[in-house]
Motif scaffolding. Sequence first.
Motif, short mmCIF file in Angstrom:
data_model
loop_
_atom_site.label_atom_id
_atom_site.label_comp_id
_atom_site.label_asym_id
_atom_site.label_seq_id
_atom_site.Cartn_x
_atom_site.Cartn_y
_atom_site.Cartn_z
N VAL B 276 0.87 -1.18 0.00
CA VAL B 276 0.00 0.00 0.00
C VAL B 276 0.90 1.22 0.00
CG1 VAL B 276 -1.90 1.15 1.16
CG2 VAL B 276 -1.65 -1.31 1.35
N TYR B 338 -1.98 4.12 7.47
CA TYR B 338 -1.26 2.86 7.20
C TYR B 338 -0.32 2.52 8.35
CZ TYR B 338 -2.84 4.10 2.50
OH TYR B 338 -3.60 4.45 1.42
N GLY B 342 -0.65 -0.79 10.47
CA GLY B 342 0.42 -1.77 10.23
C GLY B 342 0.32 -2.41 8.86
N VAL B 343 -0.18 -1.65 7.86
CA VAL B 343 -0.21 -2.23 6.50
C VAL B 343 1.03 -1.79 5.76
CG1 VAL B 343 -2.70 -2.38 6.34
CG2 VAL B 343 -1.57 -0.32 5.56
N ARG B 344 1.49 -2.67 4.89
CA ARG B 344 2.69 -2.35 4.12
C ARG B 344 2.44 -2.60 2.65
NH1 ARG B 344 4.64 -4.02 8.94
NH2 ARG B 344 4.33 -6.21 8.57
#
Lengths: 471, 344
Positions: B276, B338, B342-344
């Motif tokens: 993301v 984000y 904790g989205v990568r």
Amino acid sequence: MQGRMVRVALAVLVLAAMGFSGWQWIQWYYPHITLDPEAEIDPERNYTINVWVERGRGLVKMPALEAEFWSQVTSDFKSVYPNTEIVLKEVPAPDLEREMKEALNRGRPPNVLVASSQWFRCWSELQLPIDRFLPEGEREGYVLGALQKVTVGENLMAWPSHIQPRLWAANRKELGKLSSDLASLLEEWKAGTLWFGDDLQAARDKLLKLKDVGENQLAHQFGSSATLVDLSVALGGGLIGPKGELLLTKELLTSLVDLWQALRDERVLELVQGTLLTDFFSGRRMVIGPVGLWIWTLEEEAALRGYRALSVPQDVILLPPPGGNGENCGLLGTTVEVAVFRQRPFQGPAQARLSMEFARDLSRKLGLELSITGLGAPAYKPLWDEWQSALGWGPDQRVNLEEVLESMAGLPPLNPKWHEARRRLIGEVLIPGFDDFVNGKVGPEIAEKLDGEMRTFLAGIQGRRSQGKQR
Amino acid sequence: MHRLRWVEKFLVWLTAGSLLLPLTACGVFWFLARDKASAQSSIDIYPAKVQELDIPRDEAQMGQLEEACCESDRVLYFAKPPMTGEDVEELQRGLQQLGVYHGPISGTFDRRTMEAVIAFQRQEGLTSDGVVGPVTWQALADDFPVPVVEGSGQVPEGEKEIVIDVARRQLIVYIDGKEYQRYPVAVGLGKTPTPIGEFRIVQKSMNWGGGFGTRWLGLNVPWGIYGIHGTNKPWSIGTQASAGCVRMFNRHVEQLYRITPEGTLVRIVGRPSDPVTRLLKPGNTGQDVVTLQLALAEKGYDVGLADARYGEQTASAVKQLQEDYGLYPDGLGWPDVYLLLGVR
């Protein structure tokens, strides 16, 4: 003559019967409430404790009723009091007010209510004070601000469980690079005395010096009115006096709005949308706010996303929010409390004792459970060792947190009527007004507008009171 | 006069020659490429099917279908330079599993591969020309043993749901939350992964043949045409082989087709491939939207289905998260969102 005697006797009898019934009714409606920590529990009787748990508000993620947490809490309690049944009910946050009002009107509130709040709510006269069940020794174990938050009049009206304080965060690396006078400025902030110099003008002059470090080093969450609200309460002596008088003057409000405007115009304070946290972890901002304890949990994620300028906790220290350490600054942010209610008619001291003991146990266990995620801390400090070790947080972090919490423990208590009025005044007048200001819908004239609205609001409450007296 | 007659003869021959030469060349070309031509004709039937089923009709969309699924077979033959690709690898695997090819799985149609194809064609009584078209692919598939799966009887009533576990390459059918059937599948290659997310079956059709096998169950993936279908390369089941679609044995997909109605929820679980990185906002679609939706759901925010569409419900969940953390609630996918998720 005899007939006359009979009539008199009958009249006396009727009057006596009426008097007795009236007395019984008074006893029922206004019972002598006994709160006794030593009240005798009848082993032959079955007791039921109805517990309502508010669900779904903000960062307070209550365990689901089917979670092991609740079966553990109830079975622990039943192992001590086997003749007790615990009945749990989840109430969605938006429905809580309506359901509580209906239950209170019927005189049948839950025995125990678990709910979160920004400003503590004392629901009704059926809510029981916990003071007698909290010995002096244990009282010191609580975060002082958390106890003050539930203080209404002279009583503690709920068991504090979990706190999510509203804080600011500073980049220690940058602080270390500051010249000595600027460093002392930040030290003042850390100690919570910055915002309470001789006057707001002094604070303003000191803050403007931050410009020497570089523009926009002080960054604020875009669209958040929290800082202005918190400062208003702290500067305004707790907002309302003991007789319902408004303590926040128009002059103070005007100075506050001017300070905010000056900080923005001089580019000392920047309102940041969407990148405040990432800017901070990249080292591009020195001081940011408001944030929560959760800022300490973002290190790993920040590193994985490539923001490697700061490491936690070495480089990230917590600061009290502006207004912290003023004599009138309370514990800001969200807290979870466990309140105990009696019912109408009073179900007796044994029922009250069991409800109190369950609420106390629950408040502590829930405080720990909710804090394991790092979003907040238990309100009962003897649990902090266990909490810290679960999160892997070191002693420096604990010291830092204790310092900032100490500076948020000065909100003056009010009696139930004005306590509730303050809560509503903040929620219904102050927050919407400052929201409009920070979002640019209205300019500095908001000070005068808010002053007028607050006075009208309080006059309305005073008016209802005096009308009631006239009747 | 005599000279003129000679010139006339010369012109007649010249004209005849210039007509005959291209015709001869065309004939030779047709002869060499007849298998290829038959393959082309089998591809040509897709648009007709597509039209009949009311799914994307124009050429661009049809191309998208083929590109998305890559199940339309290229005709393979020994050439110079040699043909290479995943389809050659698949061919080599199929021949190897049938015991007629003993070389490496190189993805290059070399002489050994051609010899193996000729040997197989001889064995099956096909034209032994070493050219692999639909007839040869089908013969390879027909010879492949299909594992038996129970459950061809009465399908129980109840709400059907499909879960596809990309890592384990399994498709599981649930009826009213209880496992009913489990099938092995092939999923997308690393560079063309199977989309992760929660989708619905929006079209069902049958007998497309070729790489699509005997049944097609189309999913409402917003950025391409993906589905669950049969195959003419059954040896690929259990591997990463497709261009994103989910392949099943024909017999299995026929069973699945019977069990699941249109509208059935299909949860494809696995690790979304796209990081993301962009500022996501309402109207966006993509695998990164799924990543965001799954992270929101994990934190307890209601996004409905993680359907790869940044709709109102996703925006509302983002707003709620922003409010909870004291950020400005605009419902947009900012870097702070984000970081908190904790989205990568």
